[in-house]
Structures are given as structure tokens and as C-alpha cells.
Design a protein around this motif. Sequence first.
Motif, short mmCIF file in Angstrom:
data_model
loop_
_atom_site.label_atom_id
_atom_site.label_comp_id
_atom_site.label_asym_id
_atom_site.label_seq_id
_atom_site.Cartn_x
_atom_site.Cartn_y
_atom_site.Cartn_z
N MET A 246 -37.91 -25.78 -52.51
CA MET A 246 -36.75 -26.68 -52.71
C MET A 246 -35.48 -25.86 -52.85
O MET A 246 -35.37 -24.94 -53.65
CB MET A 246 -36.98 -27.55 -53.95
CG MET A 246 -35.86 -28.49 -54.29
SD MET A 246 -35.70 -29.89 -53.17
CE MET A 246 -37.18 -30.82 -53.63
N ASN A 247 -34.51 -26.21 -52.06
CA ASN A 247 -33.22 -25.51 -52.05
C ASN A 247 -32.33 -26.05 -53.18
O ASN A 247 -32.15 -27.25 -53.34
CB ASN A 247 -32.56 -25.77 -50.70
CG ASN A 247 -31.42 -24.80 -50.47
OD1 ASN A 247 -30.72 -24.45 -51.43
ND2 ASN A 247 -31.24 -24.36 -49.25
N ILE B 236 -23.50 -35.85 -45.77
CA ILE B 236 -23.82 -36.42 -44.47
C ILE B 236 -25.30 -36.31 -44.14
O ILE B 236 -25.86 -37.15 -43.43
CB ILE B 236 -22.95 -35.77 -43.35
CG1 ILE B 236 -23.02 -36.58 -42.07
CG2 ILE B 236 -23.35 -34.33 -43.12
CD1 ILE B 236 -21.86 -36.37 -41.15
N ILE B 237 -25.95 -35.30 -44.69
CA ILE B 237 -27.40 -35.18 -44.50
C ILE B 237 -28.12 -36.28 -45.28
O ILE B 237 -29.04 -36.92 -44.77
CB ILE B 237 -27.89 -33.77 -44.93
CG1 ILE B 237 -27.34 -32.72 -43.95
CG2 ILE B 237 -29.40 -33.72 -45.00
CD1 ILE B 237 -27.83 -31.32 -44.19
N ALA C 276 -32.73 -30.57 -33.06
CA ALA C 276 -32.28 -29.44 -33.88
C ALA C 276 -31.72 -29.93 -35.21
O ALA C 276 -31.96 -29.35 -36.27
CB ALA C 276 -31.22 -28.64 -33.12
N GLN C 277 -30.98 -31.02 -35.14
CA GLN C 277 -30.37 -31.54 -36.36
C GLN C 277 -31.43 -32.11 -37.31
O GLN C 277 -31.35 -31.92 -38.52
CB GLN C 277 -29.36 -32.62 -36.01
CG GLN C 277 -28.65 -33.15 -37.24
CD GLN C 277 -27.32 -33.74 -36.88
OE1 GLN C 277 -27.22 -34.90 -36.51
NE2 GLN C 277 -26.30 -32.95 -36.96
N ILE C 278 -32.40 -32.78 -36.76
CA ILE C 278 -33.50 -33.30 -37.58
C ILE C 278 -34.20 -32.15 -38.31
O ILE C 278 -34.42 -32.19 -39.52
CB ILE C 278 -34.51 -34.06 -36.70
CG1 ILE C 278 -33.82 -35.21 -35.98
CG2 ILE C 278 -35.73 -34.47 -37.52
CD1 ILE C 278 -34.38 -36.55 -36.24
N SER D 218 -35.30 -29.25 -43.19
CA SER D 218 -35.59 -27.92 -43.74
C SER D 218 -34.72 -27.57 -44.95
O SER D 218 -34.96 -26.57 -45.61
CB SER D 218 -35.43 -26.86 -42.66
OG SER D 218 -34.06 -26.68 -42.35
N GLN D 219 -33.69 -28.39 -45.22
CA GLN D 219 -32.90 -28.18 -46.42
C GLN D 219 -33.73 -28.34 -47.68
O GLN D 219 -33.38 -27.84 -48.75
CB GLN D 219 -31.75 -29.21 -46.52
CG GLN D 219 -30.80 -29.23 -45.36
CD GLN D 219 -30.02 -27.96 -45.21
OE1 GLN D 219 -29.39 -27.51 -46.15
NE2 GLN D 219 -30.08 -27.36 -44.03
N PHE D 220 -34.83 -29.07 -47.56
CA PHE D 220 -35.58 -29.45 -48.75
C PHE D 220 -36.93 -28.76 -48.86
O PHE D 220 -37.63 -28.92 -49.85
CB PHE D 220 -35.77 -30.97 -48.77
CG PHE D 220 -34.47 -31.71 -48.71
CD1 PHE D 220 -33.73 -31.94 -49.87
CD2 PHE D 220 -33.94 -32.15 -47.50
CE1 PHE D 220 -32.52 -32.60 -49.82
CE2 PHE D 220 -32.73 -32.80 -47.44
CZ PHE D 220 -32.00 -33.03 -48.60
N GLY D 221 -37.31 -28.01 -47.83
CA GLY D 221 -38.60 -27.32 -47.86
C GLY D 221 -39.16 -27.17 -46.46
O GLY D 221 -38.52 -27.57 -45.49
#
Lengths: 205, 205
Positions: free
Chosen positions: A1-2, A9-10, A46-48, A53-56
Motif C-alpha cells: 500500500m502506497n 482524479i484516480i 496503461a492508465q488502468i 498499481s497506486q494501491f498495490g
Amino acid sequence: MNADKIPDIIITRLPVYLRALQHMADNGIKNTSSQELGESVGISAAQIRKDISQFGEFGKQGTGYSIPYLLDKLREILKVDRLWDVIIVGAGDMGHALARYQGFANRGFNAVMIFDNDKDKVGQKIGDLTIEDTVDLIEKVKSAGVKIAMLTIPATVAQDTADKLVQAGVKAILNYAPISLNVPEDVKVQYIDPATHLQRMTYYL
Amino acid sequence: MNADKIPDIIITRLPVYLRALQHMADNGIKNTSSQELGESVGISAAQIRKDISQFGEFGKQGTGYSIPYLLDKLREILKVDRLWDVIIVGAGDMGHALARYQGFANRGFNAVMIFDNDKDKVGQKIGDLTIEDTVDLIEKVKSAGVKIAMLTIPATVAQDTADKLVQAGVKAILNYAPISLNVPEDVKVQYIDPATHLQRMTYYL
DNA sequence: TAGATTGTTAATCGATTAACAATC
DNA sequence: TAGATTGTTAATCGATTAACAATC
């Protein structure tokens, strides 16, 4: 977890992914890829991948994402792995429609009260709910600890009512009144105004 | 008037400015500044000036913007200086609420037909409108030349119905069904899904 | 005139995309 | 293994902000 701050926006896109994944799961699909999910929601692969990946690391090279697993994770991130109590303020046509809406329960929400300031409406039933008097709103919402409200009242009284909701401890307002609300920084507002949404498209016609 | 392509994100903000300016006008206010307008909608003054200046020089140094003049210009830009015919597909609670909604007329829209595929509902009246059978949708919409539709039907039939709308020549869809729609590039879609909007706020609770 | 506020430029900031090593 | 697809980096693209000359 970041631990970094995740861009707003995410966060606005995650519920769209969640909805599409739920739809796939309902059709018995067990796995998907950023490519496939992207096509279904109209967002680049790519955006998905970047968003998720911001969260794990929820995917696997070669095979993509397990839908049940990703659903779990997204619900957890968005905190809809639980049921939130929600109130409705305004028992007009839109308030009625929301009170009867069947789409909340399996997406994390439960309408528990509906208010109106029209004494003739107070006491009437809408589905499971009985219309309550807006004069009691602050007290009842505060003591029930409800954090989320949907506002379906005329624009003229929307700011006043929003102020009351803030006083009552509400931290998230879904505003159907056609007016911008001023609220403290820690209170979130989302806007639903059909005319505004339509006007975003006429430009292109 | 600037001939360059205007970014989509600017177009999404214009209706918000329009709504706030209309509100000021209703209160008899004749002039405003980017500063004041910005505070009322929660957007920086610089951004408001930049957005508006994409379309011309509508303000005056020292005194700001004339509200009636800017209203005219924004309505012209957004093409809501006329009345657009709109259809509603789906005569459930939400369709009913939209059919009776009083907020369209003075913002550029006029609901002219409502459809449902439930034979028991066909023929019933909602306000001025009589519910029509969805089997006649393509023909009636095409011959009336309606370009805008609001979709208030279950997610399961939303894509099929959207395809029919596209066939009928509709170019703008306001989708209340909780599902992403795939449509040709020249067809615009806006989404209104209360659960999705609520899920954009729970993350912060 | 003096004060206020625009329209616009340049600088900054943030978001999206392309590409690919890692690896299932 | 070979093919597929992730997570991530670096490059690109676009949006926002700060600042100020112009001017009402």
C-alpha cells in the motif's frame, strides 16, 4: 500500500472500474486484463494499470487480474466493503426515486431516513421509510452518526440545508440541487444536475 | 472567436459558470468579476478568466463581466440559446422524476417523448407526456429528428437501447443506467449514477 | 486620476502515454 | 518454453497558476 497522497482524479475512476468488474463478475467472468477492462470503460490500458498499481500489486504478468480479488481490493480501498447509512433530504419526485432505488444496497449504501419540510408530507411512507420533519434533521442525523446525505431540494434552500448537514456532522453530500455549495474543506460534494450534464454535450452537437 | 480546438475540460466547466451567473442574475446582480464568480463555484479566478477568454474578450478591465452579456455569450457557445428536444427512455421512478422535472425549460431543454417496453405502462400519462412503446423508438425519434436522450432503464438493456438510439440518430446520451456504454466517436455520453458518485466520496471518510 | 480587473504569457505542476524489463 | 501481461520508468502532453502589462 502506497502512503503517498493519491490524486483525486484516480479516485474518481476507481468506482467506474469497480462497476465494470462487478458487471463481469455477474456474468461469471473470473479474470480480465487492463486491455479488456480499458475497452469496457473507455480508458487506456496503461492508465488502468497505473491507477490500480497506486494501491498495490494486484495483477499477475501473463494472466492479468483476478476479478474477485480485484473487486475485494477496490471495495476495500473505496471503503465500500461495508454498508454506509445515507439520508435523503427532500421528498419530491427525485427524493422518492432515490428512496425506492434498488441499486444502493449491493454497492455499499443504505437509505435510513428521508426528510421534508412540508408538514403535509411528514408521516407519509416511501417504501420502508417514513418522511420526517426537516426541523429534526440536525438532531436525528447527529445522534445516528450518519455521514452521507443526498440533497434533492430546491436550489433556493440548498445552501441553508447544506449548512445544517455540516452542523450535523455529514461529510459527504450528493447534491441534486442545481447550485454550487460552499462547505468546509473536509466535506466532499458531488454534483448531479441533469441540465448541467446535458449542457456539456450540446456544445458538440 | 477562437477556431482552435477547445479542451473538453473547459467545456465541462462552462455550464457551471452559466448556472452560477444565472443565479446571480436572478438575484438582480448586474456585474461580477472572475474573483467573485470563482469563489461562488470553487474555481480559481485565473482559470475562470482563461476559460472564458478562449471564446472572446467578454470582460472589461476594472469592472469585470456584465452578467447579462456573459450569460448570452455562454448560452450561445454551449448552444443552449435555443430549446432542444429530449426524449426519456424508461418510465420507472427516475424516468417519472425527469418527465416532471421543472428545471429543463429555462436551461435549454424540452422533454418531448417518453418510452417504456412495459405494455401495461404504454398509454399512461406523465405530466404532458404519454408513455410510448419502445418498439417504436427508432422510427419516432428518427422522424422527429431528436438528438438528445436520457436513459433510465436497467443496466442489462442499456447497451442494446443505446445502440437503438444511435441508429435513430441520437448524438448525446445522458445515461442513468449503472453501466459504461460503447458508442461511436461522434456520440457523447454523460453518466449519472448515484452509487458511483457516492463511492467517489467514501474513500475520504 | 487611481484603483480594479481583464486577457495573456511564461513557469509550474500534474496527468497520460509509450515502452519494456520482469515474470507469470 | 513461448506468449501474454503486469508494474514502472521516462518522455510527452496538457492543465493550472502566478504575474503583470494593458486598460477600463
